[in-house]
Design an enzyme around this catalytic site. Structure first.
Site, PDB file in Angstrom:
ATOM      1  N   THR A  38       0.807  -1.221   0.000  1.00 42.99           N
ATOM      2  CA  THR A  38       0.000   0.000   0.000  1.00 42.99           C
ATOM      3  C   THR A  38       0.837   1.268   0.000  1.00 42.99           C
ATOM      4  OG1 THR A  38      -0.198  -0.369   2.358  1.00 42.99           O
ATOM      5  CG2 THR A  38      -2.105  -0.880   1.022  1.00 42.99           C
ATOM      6  N   HIS A  43       6.404  -0.497   6.926  1.00 39.74           N
ATOM      7  CA  HIS A  43       6.441   0.126   8.248  1.00 39.74           C
ATOM      8  C   HIS A  43       6.606  -0.966   9.289  1.00 39.74           C
ATOM      9  CE1 HIS A  43       2.249  -1.061   8.720  1.00 39.74           C
ATOM     10  NE2 HIS A  43       1.993  -0.511   7.549  1.00 39.74           N
ATOM     11  N   HIS A  46       4.882  -4.315   9.461  1.00 45.48           N
ATOM     12  CA  HIS A  46       5.291  -5.420   8.583  1.00 45.48           C
ATOM     13  C   HIS A  46       6.421  -6.240   9.193  1.00 45.48           C
ATOM     14  CE1 HIS A  46       3.716  -2.635   5.324  1.00 45.48           C
ATOM     15  NE2 HIS A  46       3.042  -3.751   5.122  1.00 45.48           N
ATOM     16  N   LYS A  80     -11.179  -4.520   8.476  1.00 43.09           N
ATOM     17  CA  LYS A  80     -11.528  -3.203   7.965  1.00 43.09           C
ATOM     18  C   LYS A  80     -13.034  -3.024   8.062  1.00 43.09           C
ATOM     19  CE  LYS A  80      -7.405  -2.736   5.550  1.00 43.09           C
ATOM     20  NZ  LYS A  80      -7.054  -4.155   5.706  1.00 43.09           N
ATOM     21  N   ARG A  84     -11.676  -0.324   1.011  1.00 45.95           N
ATOM     22  CA  ARG A  84     -10.664   0.722   0.932  1.00 45.95           C
ATOM     23  C   ARG A  84     -10.408   1.142  -0.520  1.00 45.95           C
ATOM     24  NH1 ARG A  84      -5.597  -2.855   1.871  1.00 45.95           N
ATOM     25  NH2 ARG A  84      -5.051  -3.301  -0.269  1.00 45.95           N
ATOM     26  N   GLN A 175      -6.570 -14.789  -2.550  1.00 47.84           N
ATOM     27  CA  GLN A 175      -5.420 -15.097  -1.696  1.00 47.84           C
ATOM     28  C   GLN A 175      -5.238 -16.610  -1.589  1.00 47.84           C
ATOM     29  OE1 GLN A 175      -4.965 -12.863   1.931  1.00 47.84           O
ATOM     30  NE2 GLN A 175      -3.886 -14.536   2.931  1.00 47.84           N
ATOM     31  N   ASP A 196      -5.163 -12.116  12.036  1.00 51.99           N
ATOM     32  CA  ASP A 196      -6.317 -11.699  11.245  1.00 51.99           C
ATOM     33  C   ASP A 196      -6.333 -12.380   9.877  1.00 51.99           C
ATOM     34  OD1 ASP A 196      -4.009 -10.300  10.513  1.00 51.99           O
ATOM     35  OD2 ASP A 196      -5.155  -8.656   9.672  1.00 51.99           O
ATOM     36  N   LYS A 231      -3.049   1.463  18.991  1.00 58.24           N
ATOM     37  CA  LYS A 231      -2.608   0.722  17.832  1.00 58.24           C
ATOM     38  C   LYS A 231      -1.093   0.701  17.755  1.00 58.24           C
ATOM     39  CE  LYS A 231      -4.508  -0.289  13.431  1.00 58.24           C
ATOM     40  NZ  LYS A 231      -5.206   0.005  12.248  1.00 58.24           N
ATOM     41  N   LYS A 234       1.970   3.168  15.519  1.00 59.45           N
ATOM     42  CA  LYS A 234       1.490   4.487  15.101  1.00 59.45           C
ATOM     43  C   LYS A 234       1.861   5.497  16.178  1.00 59.45           C
ATOM     44  CE  LYS A 234      -1.656   3.181  11.837  1.00 59.45           C
ATOM     45  NZ  LYS A 234      -2.075   3.638  10.587  1.00 59.45           N
ATOM     46  N   THR A 235       2.177   6.669  15.740  1.00 56.30           N
ATOM     47  CA  THR A 235       2.328   7.761  16.674  1.00 56.30           C
ATOM     48  C   THR A 235       1.395   8.846  16.196  1.00 56.30           C
ATOM     49  OG1 THR A 235       4.013   8.888  15.396  1.00 56.30           O
ATOM     50  CG2 THR A 235       4.758   7.245  16.978  1.00 56.30           C
TER      51      THR A 235
END
Length: 429
Positions: A38, A43, A46, A80, A84, A175, A196, A231, A234-235
């Site tokens: 994406t 990040h 991953h 989700k 998206r 998939q 997930d 989460k 993330k910041t």
RNA sequence: GGGGGGGUUCCAGAGCGGUCAAAUGGGGCAGACUGUAAAUCUGUUGGCUUUCGCCUUCGGAGGUUCGAAUCCUUCCCCCCCCA
């Protein structure tokens, strides 16, 4: 220690299919994880998958990284609440290339029978016609089976009830076909991923069973969480990226350093290759002297070095000490320009006309004015009132005037909002 | 195609002709405390000026009114149920 045992003590196993461990013991096994392209950088979210591949390879098995050029065009409904946006083909290609380059830092793509490989499912999906897919794949899996998956159920009958498009519904099949394809073409018998992904992975093993009669396996790791429920990865400023263009090594280092105790203990097992003994010792030490934060430091060091470099790590430590240690205006003023710039690499930089500084400028106008260091003068004033603004590490008030006496190296001014937000103002002209 | 419910400031969610820049909660930011933590407490959270005040904002566009997020018209979008 075998692969499964290794993952077990590291807390990286959420679920696995019966027989998985036996398969891994029986022979060198090829396994894959999927990565959603994406963005043009990975990040730290991953990183878990990558670490799984890393351990796999260290245990003598063969890792495949599947970059989802095709699945990325569809979007996984798992987790989700909404469908998206789809990426364009060009963006995807660009992202896939960038991710490939980053993966090479972690896995050995060169040596041995079990060298890592990167595959892109777009390569085999591209020319697969819709009708072909329906006839060869779709007929092996019932809608009933697909509907039973949590990811689908949630969207149809959950509280959100967002509805899901046919495209998203099909995701698990696409998939699943990846897995089948890799099973047939690369003798890949195991798919790994976050918890997930369980439903998607089992659609794959099911497809393999029904279509070929063969057996394939699934292994998932727990979703990485934070002790406070936030989460992971993330910041306020967004994702923590591996690419230094998006997240500077300093910020990267700081992210790990700031982990809570509970999280650090968990993360150090997952994200570093330190041995059980080393980690146990660190945890023990940390319990004795929690305020020293040895655990966080070890964690931050190991990851920063592996993702960036030894040099980047040292720079980050140095910067941290200057900013959070006993650093004062004096130490700042004595810092040579090149060190100053290195320390503040990645800190937002603003240029201002020299004249304005020399004639003196009010702090509100400086921060809230055209430079837009802060969003508006109102915000600047508010921050000043709260006592949240420092210039060169000195707290200042609303009527403070910035002039030439504030300059570091005759050129820079260090502004600070709160404890952790730094801005470097540079004069020009 | 028919019926119903909605779109409000970062999010959730009140408001239903003036006292609304808009309740409340969450989140964010900042301060105290601390370990650059957690918990807690406090302040703050559209812009300009900071004193009164002004400007922009409640899906879009028009209209009624001295005055609208609140009423009317029309358009767009979302969700649910039935066919």
């Amino acid at each position: 220690m075998n692969f499964v045992e290794e993952l077990k003590w590291r807390g990286m196993i959420h679920d696995m299919m019966p027989g998985t461990e036996e398969q891994l013991q029986k022979e060198m096994t090829t396994a894959y994880v999927g990565i959603d392209p994406t963005a043009d950088s990975l990040h730290i979210g991953h990183l878990v998958s990558i670490m799984m591949l890393k351990h796999l390879q260290r245990a003598g098995h063969k890792p495949l990284a599947l970059v989802g050029g095709a699945t990325g065009m569809i979007g996984d409904p798992s987790g989700k609440s909404q469908e998206r946006n789809m990426l364009s083909e060009d963006d995807l290609n660009h992202n896939v290339e960038a991710i490939k380059a980053q993966l090479k830092k972690f896995l050995d793509f060169e040596t041995g029978e079990n060298k890592a490989e990167i595959v892109n499912n777009y390569d085999w999906m591209r020319d697969f016609s819709f009708l072909g897919f329906l006839r060869e794949i779709g007929k092996h899996i019932t809608v009933n089976y697909m509907m039973a998956k949590d990811s689908v159920k949630k969207r149809i009958s959950g509280e959100a009830r967002e509805g899901l498009s046919f495209t998203e519904f099909t995701y698990q099949l696409v998939q699943g076909y990846d897995f089948l394809f890799l099973y047939q073409e690369k003798n890949c018998k195991l798919q790994m991923g976050g918890s997930d992904q369980w439903g998607n992975i089992t659609t794959g093993t099911e497809l393999i069973r029904r279509k070929t009669g063969g057996e394939a396996f699934a292994l998932t790791c727990p979703l990485i969480t934070k002790a406070d429920g936030g989460k992971f990865g993330k910041t306020e400023k967004g994702n923590i990226w591996l690419d230094p263009r998006y997240t500077s090594p300093y910020q990267f280092y700081q992210f790990w350093l700031n982990c809570s105790d509970a999280d650090a203990e968990k993360y150090i097992r997952i994200f570093t290759l330190l041995s059980k003994n080393e980690i146990d010792a660190l945890v023990e030490e940390h319990l004795q002297q929690p305020h020293v934060r040895k655990l966080q430091k070890a964690l931050a060091k190991d990851i920063t070095i592996r993702v960036h470099s030894e040099k980047d790590y040292e720079m980050a430590v140095e910067a941290s000490e200057i900013l959070f240690g006993k650093g004062t205006t004096e130490t700042l003023k004595n810092l040579p320009e090149n060190v100053l710039l290195d320390v503040f690499d990645g800190v937002p930089m603003f240029d201002i006309d020299a004249q304005q500084i020399h004639s003196g400028i009010n702090i509100v106008d400086l921060l809230g004015g055209d430079l837009q260091v802060l969003k508006s003068k109102g915000e600047a004033r508010r921050a000043l009132k709260e006592g949240g603004i420092s210039i060169n590490k000195n707290k200042v008030g609303e009527d403070f005037t910035v002039d030439a006496s504030c300059l570091l190296n005759n050129k820079y001014i260090l502004a600070q909002r709160g404890k952790k937000n730094f801005y470097l103002i540079r004069i020009s002209g």
